[in-house]
Design an enzyme around this catalytic site. Structure first.
Site, PDB file in Angstrom:
ATOM      1  N   GLU A  44      72.821  11.503  74.245  1.00  0.00           N
ATOM      2  CA  GLU A  44      73.337  12.276  75.378  1.00  0.00           C
ATOM      3  C   GLU A  44      72.258  12.464  76.443  1.00  0.00           C
ATOM      4  OE1 GLU A  44      76.330  12.514  75.737  1.00  0.00           O
ATOM      5  OE2 GLU A  44      77.408  13.211  73.974  1.00  0.00           O
ATOM      6  N   VAL A  66      63.870  -0.505  61.785  1.00  0.00           N
ATOM      7  CA  VAL A  66      64.165  -1.432  60.693  1.00  0.00           C
ATOM      8  C   VAL A  66      63.185  -2.604  60.651  1.00  0.00           C
ATOM      9  CG1 VAL A  66      65.940  -2.762  61.968  1.00  0.00           C
ATOM     10  CG2 VAL A  66      66.049  -2.566  59.487  1.00  0.00           C
ATOM     11  N   TYR A  85      69.075  12.123  71.804  1.00  0.00           N
ATOM     12  CA  TYR A  85      68.678  10.856  72.428  1.00  0.00           C
ATOM     13  C   TYR A  85      69.844  10.249  73.212  1.00  0.00           C
ATOM     14  CZ  TYR A  85      66.698   6.090  72.632  1.00  0.00           C
ATOM     15  OH  TYR A  85      66.218   4.856  73.047  1.00  0.00           O
ATOM     16  N   ASP A 106      74.977   6.631  61.876  1.00  0.00           N
ATOM     17  CA  ASP A 106      74.363   5.308  62.022  1.00  0.00           C
ATOM     18  C   ASP A 106      75.449   4.316  62.485  1.00  0.00           C
ATOM     19  OD1 ASP A 106      71.604   4.006  60.668  1.00  0.00           O
ATOM     20  OD2 ASP A 106      73.259   2.591  60.923  1.00  0.00           O
ATOM     21  N   PRO A 107      75.279   3.692  63.668  1.00  0.00           N
ATOM     22  CA  PRO A 107      76.334   2.783  64.137  1.00  0.00           C
ATOM     23  C   PRO A 107      76.581   1.630  63.156  1.00  0.00           C
ATOM     24  CG  PRO A 107      74.829   3.322  65.921  1.00  0.00           C
ATOM     25  CD  PRO A 107      74.205   3.856  64.657  1.00  0.00           C
ATOM     26  N   ARG A 153      76.545  -3.362  66.202  1.00  0.00           N
ATOM     27  CA  ARG A 153      76.032  -3.322  67.568  1.00  0.00           C
ATOM     28  C   ARG A 153      75.597  -4.729  67.978  1.00  0.00           C
ATOM     29  NH1 ARG A 153      71.127   0.130  68.034  1.00  0.00           N
ATOM     30  NH2 ARG A 153      72.462   1.943  68.207  1.00  0.00           N
ATOM     31  N   ASN A 172      59.693  -1.317  59.477  1.00  0.00           N
ATOM     32  CA  ASN A 172      59.793  -0.905  58.062  1.00  0.00           C
ATOM     33  C   ASN A 172      59.817  -2.107  57.136  1.00  0.00           C
ATOM     34  OD1 ASN A 172      59.860   1.836  58.380  1.00  0.00           O
ATOM     35  ND2 ASN A 172      61.860   2.126  57.427  1.00  0.00           N
TER      36      ASN A 172
HETATM   37  P1  NAD Z   1      57.774   4.110  72.225  1.00  0.00           P
HETATM   38  O1  NAD Z   1      58.006   5.375  71.481  1.00  0.00           O
HETATM   39  O2  NAD Z   1      56.817   3.127  71.672  1.00  0.00           O
HETATM   40  O3  NAD Z   1      57.349   4.415  73.727  1.00  0.00           O
HETATM   41  C1  NAD Z   1      57.703   5.562  74.421  1.00  0.00           C
HETATM   42  C2  NAD Z   1      56.476   6.068  75.166  1.00  0.00           C
HETATM   43  O4  NAD Z   1      56.826   7.242  75.906  1.00  0.00           O
HETATM   44  C3  NAD Z   1      55.328   6.460  74.225  1.00  0.00           C
HETATM   45  O5  NAD Z   1      54.126   5.916  74.678  1.00  0.00           O
HETATM   46  C4  NAD Z   1      55.326   7.988  74.296  1.00  0.00           C
HETATM   47  O6  NAD Z   1      54.058   8.544  74.031  1.00  0.00           O
HETATM   48  C5  NAD Z   1      55.806   8.221  75.716  1.00  0.00           C
HETATM   49  N1  NAD Z   1      56.400   9.534  75.912  1.00  0.00           N
HETATM   50  C6  NAD Z   1      57.329  10.172  75.151  1.00  0.00           C
HETATM   51  N2  NAD Z   1      57.639  11.359  75.681  1.00  0.00           N
HETATM   52  C7  NAD Z   1      56.908  11.473  76.828  1.00  0.00           C
HETATM   53  C8  NAD Z   1      56.787  12.475  77.817  1.00  0.00           C
HETATM   54  N3  NAD Z   1      57.487  13.623  77.739  1.00  0.00           N
HETATM   55  N4  NAD Z   1      55.931  12.278  78.855  1.00  0.00           N
HETATM   56  C9  NAD Z   1      55.203  11.137  78.929  1.00  0.00           C
HETATM   57  N5  NAD Z   1      55.278  10.151  78.027  1.00  0.00           N
HETATM   58  C10 NAD Z   1      56.125  10.316  76.982  1.00  0.00           C
HETATM   59  O7  NAD Z   1      59.215   3.443  72.407  1.00  0.00           O
HETATM   60  P2  NAD Z   1      59.622   2.016  73.019  1.00  0.00           P
HETATM   61  O8  NAD Z   1      60.311   1.282  71.947  1.00  0.00           O
HETATM   62  O9  NAD Z   1      58.481   1.385  73.698  1.00  0.00           O
HETATM   63  O10 NAD Z   1      60.721   2.465  74.084  1.00  0.00           O
HETATM   64  C11 NAD Z   1      60.431   2.514  75.469  1.00  0.00           C
HETATM   65  C12 NAD Z   1      61.697   2.903  76.226  1.00  0.00           C
HETATM   66  O11 NAD Z   1      62.706   1.933  75.993  1.00  0.00           O
HETATM   67  C13 NAD Z   1      62.268   4.253  75.796  1.00  0.00           C
HETATM   68  O12 NAD Z   1      62.739   4.928  76.932  1.00  0.00           O
HETATM   69  C14 NAD Z   1      63.407   3.887  74.892  1.00  0.00           C
HETATM   70  O13 NAD Z   1      64.414   4.861  74.904  1.00  0.00           O
HETATM   71  C15 NAD Z   1      63.877   2.579  75.509  1.00  0.00           C
HETATM   72  N6  NAD Z   1      64.549   1.740  74.507  1.00  0.00           N
HETATM   73  C16 NAD Z   1      63.827   1.066  73.546  1.00  0.00           C
HETATM   74  C17 NAD Z   1      64.500   0.303  72.595  1.00  0.00           C
HETATM   75  C18 NAD Z   1      63.762  -0.455  71.519  1.00  0.00           C
HETATM   76  O14 NAD Z   1      64.405  -1.123  70.701  1.00  0.00           O
HETATM   77  N7  NAD Z   1      62.448  -0.450  71.480  1.00  0.00           N
HETATM   78  C19 NAD Z   1      65.895   0.230  72.607  1.00  0.00           C
HETATM   79  C20 NAD Z   1      66.598   0.953  73.579  1.00  0.00           C
HETATM   80  C21 NAD Z   1      65.898   1.686  74.539  1.00  0.00           C
HETATM   81  N1  UDP Z   2      67.599   0.600  58.461  1.00  0.00           N
HETATM   82  C1  UDP Z   2      67.524   0.208  57.141  1.00  0.00           C
HETATM   83  N2  UDP Z   2      66.338   0.376  56.478  1.00  0.00           N
HETATM   84  C2  UDP Z   2      65.232   0.897  57.081  1.00  0.00           C
HETATM   85  C3  UDP Z   2      65.324   1.291  58.436  1.00  0.00           C
HETATM   86  C4  UDP Z   2      66.518   1.135  59.097  1.00  0.00           C
HETATM   87  O1  UDP Z   2      68.491  -0.283  56.556  1.00  0.00           O
HETATM   88  O2  UDP Z   2      64.188   1.013  56.392  1.00  0.00           O
HETATM   89  C5  UDP Z   2      68.873   0.409  59.191  1.00  0.00           C
HETATM   90  C6  UDP Z   2      69.396   1.634  59.924  1.00  0.00           C
HETATM   91  O3  UDP Z   2      70.161   2.462  59.074  1.00  0.00           O
HETATM   92  C7  UDP Z   2      70.221   0.984  61.022  1.00  0.00           C
HETATM   93  C8  UDP Z   2      69.484  -0.322  61.316  1.00  0.00           C
HETATM   94  O4  UDP Z   2      68.645  -0.563  60.196  1.00  0.00           O
HETATM   95  O5  UDP Z   2      71.518   0.670  60.540  1.00  0.00           O
HETATM   96  C9  UDP Z   2      68.634  -0.251  62.577  1.00  0.00           C
HETATM   97  O6  UDP Z   2      67.839   0.915  62.496  1.00  0.00           O
HETATM   98  P1  UDP Z   2      66.758   1.309  63.589  1.00  0.00           P
HETATM   99  O7  UDP Z   2      66.302   2.690  63.270  1.00  0.00           O
HETATM  100  O8  UDP Z   2      65.743   0.240  63.698  1.00  0.00           O
HETATM  101  O9  UDP Z   2      67.560   1.287  64.977  1.00  0.00           O
HETATM  102  P2  UDP Z   2      68.975   1.868  65.462  1.00  0.00           P
HETATM  103  O10 UDP Z   2      69.698   2.505  64.331  1.00  0.00           O
HETATM  104  O11 UDP Z   2      68.602   2.832  66.505  1.00  0.00           O
HETATM  105  O12 UDP Z   2      69.675   0.645  65.937  1.00  0.00           O
END
Ligand code: NAD
Ligand code: UDP
Length: 311
Positions: free
Chosen positions: A145, A185, A143, A271-272, A275, A188
């Site tokens: 990279e 998180v 993810y 796990d960072p 952030r 969950n």
């Molecule tokens: P999500 O998983 O709900 O949405 C991603 C969507 O992309 C899904 O509908 C999935 O079916 C579709 N998808 C996956 N692979 C695909 C492919 N090969 N072709 C077509 N569609 C595909 O996730 P989200 O939380 O809505 O995230 C949306 C975007 O925002 C992502 O690019 C994610 O990396 C980025 N992002 C989200 C967060 C967050 O906290 N939600 C944080 C950082 C970045």
């Molecule tokens: N986390 C947790 N309990 C859970 C799910 C996640 O303590 O049931 C922690 C996880 O280890 C991380 C933070 O919550 O430190 C955020 O996790 P998430 O997967 O939501 O996002 P990301 O790690 O990508 O920021």
């Protein structure tokens, strides 16, 4: 405006599609439903200005549009680690295909990048100038990279082909329509609290995150897309109110009126530890900052999951 949203049936994408339709645009949602669902866009299907295509962005797409928002990519560790090779392909081949499309039709293109490009950061809070600390061979690398390479491609298309690009680095975002089983998180903790199950803190719960409500994030997307052509980003988008995961658990328990206890589980690899976005750039460039306070956003999200759990 004819606007393509890849990943439009996902959590953030579905909110973006709705907002773009409300602003009077024609929206084409492209999704392969890997983590997204038709339920997320059910309320939009009656709108004649909304179209959906089942398509995987790792394959080329030939359509005519004015703007592209590239969101397709699983976003939660459980989902992006399920098929890590496909995750990298989605980020990299998906970016190449969408940039190729943008080049052919001269569309403006937005990339949903991520705070994960900073890895386990040694600079805090993270500014856009920070180059990150990513483990290139760990389980999160597909993810992290993949998204870093996508940024590289965006900037090379910009320099080489004069493409208009907008790169947003998104920090942890939450809200209704988060996938209930994606292990993130906020979802969950809320589901555990509503079911009266133990709240699973990974590690000692002292790692920090900062949580942005989805409506605020989408507003940031629209504002970034509307900037002058010379603005490329990357721009951090997130809510700079930092808290420990344990504090989040305590807020969720209090707001949902739950009796769940807190339990501790092993911390996932890489796990960072901390952030939090520095959003000075977004503040000055976009006159944007999050408006929805954590308790307000959590309450709306708890209501959404309560209907699902009782449902
Ligand atoms: P999500 O998983 O709900 O949405 C991603 C969507 O992309 C899904 O509908 C999935 O079916 C579709 N998808 C996956 N692979 C695909 C492919 N090969 N072709 C077509 N569609 C595909 O996730 P989200 O939380 O809505 O995230 C949306 C975007 O925002 C992502 O690019 C994610 O990396 C980025 N992002 C989200 C967060 C967050 O906290 N939600 C944080 C950082 C970045
Ligand atoms: N986390 C947790 N309990 C859970 C799910 C996640 O303590 O049931 C922690 C996880 O280890 C991380 C933070 O919550 O430190 C955020 O996790 P998430 O997967 O939501 O996002 P990301 O790690 O990508 O920021």
């Amino acid at each position: 405006m004819r606007i393509l949203v890849t990943g439009g049936a996902g959590f953030v994408g579905s909110h973006l599609c709705k907002r773009l339709l409300d602003l009077g645009n024609d929206v084409l949602c492209v999704d392969n439903y890997f983590t997204g669902t038709k339920d997320n866009i059910l309320g939009l299907l009656d709108n004649p200005h909304f179209e959906v295509v089942r398509h995987d962005v790792t394959f080329p797409l030939y359509i005519e549009v004015d703007e592209i928002y590239n969101l397709a990519c699983p976003a939660s560790p459980i989902h992006y680690q399920f098929d890590p090779v496909q995750t990298t392909k989605t980020s990299v081949h998906g970016a190449i295909n969408m940039l190729g499309l943008a080049k052919r039709v001269r569309a403006k293109i937005f990339q949903a990048s991520t705070s994960e490009v900073y890895g386990d950061p040694t600079e805090h809070p993270q500014r856009e100038s920070y180059r990150g600390s990513v483990n290139p061979i760990g389980p999160r690398a597909c993810y992290d990279e993949g998204k870093r390479c996508a940024e590289t491609l965006f900037f090379d298309y910009h320099r080489q082909h004069k493409l208009r690009i907008k790169v947003a680095r998104i920090f942890n975002t939450y809200g209704p329509r988060m996938h209930p089983n994606d292990g993130r998180v906020v979802s969950n903790f809320i589901i555990q609290a509503l079911k009266g199950e133990p709240i699973t803190l990974y590690g000692d719960g002292s790692q920090t995150r900062a949580f942005c409500y989805v409506d605020d994030l989408v507003e940031g997307f629209i504002k970034l897309m509307a900037t002058d052509d010379q603005v490329t980003g990357p721009v951090n988008l997130g809510n700079p109110v930092e808290m420990t995961v344990r504090q989040l658990a305590e807020r969720v328990v209090a707001l949902s009126g739950s009796k769940s206890e807190l339990i501790f589980k092993p911390l996932p690899v890489d796990d960072p530890k901390q952030r939090c976005p520095d959003i000075s750039l977004a503040r000055t460039l976009l006159q944007w900052e999050p408006k929805v306070a954590l308790d307000q956003g959590l309450t709306r999200t708890i209501d959404y999951f309560r209907a699902m759990v009782n449902g």
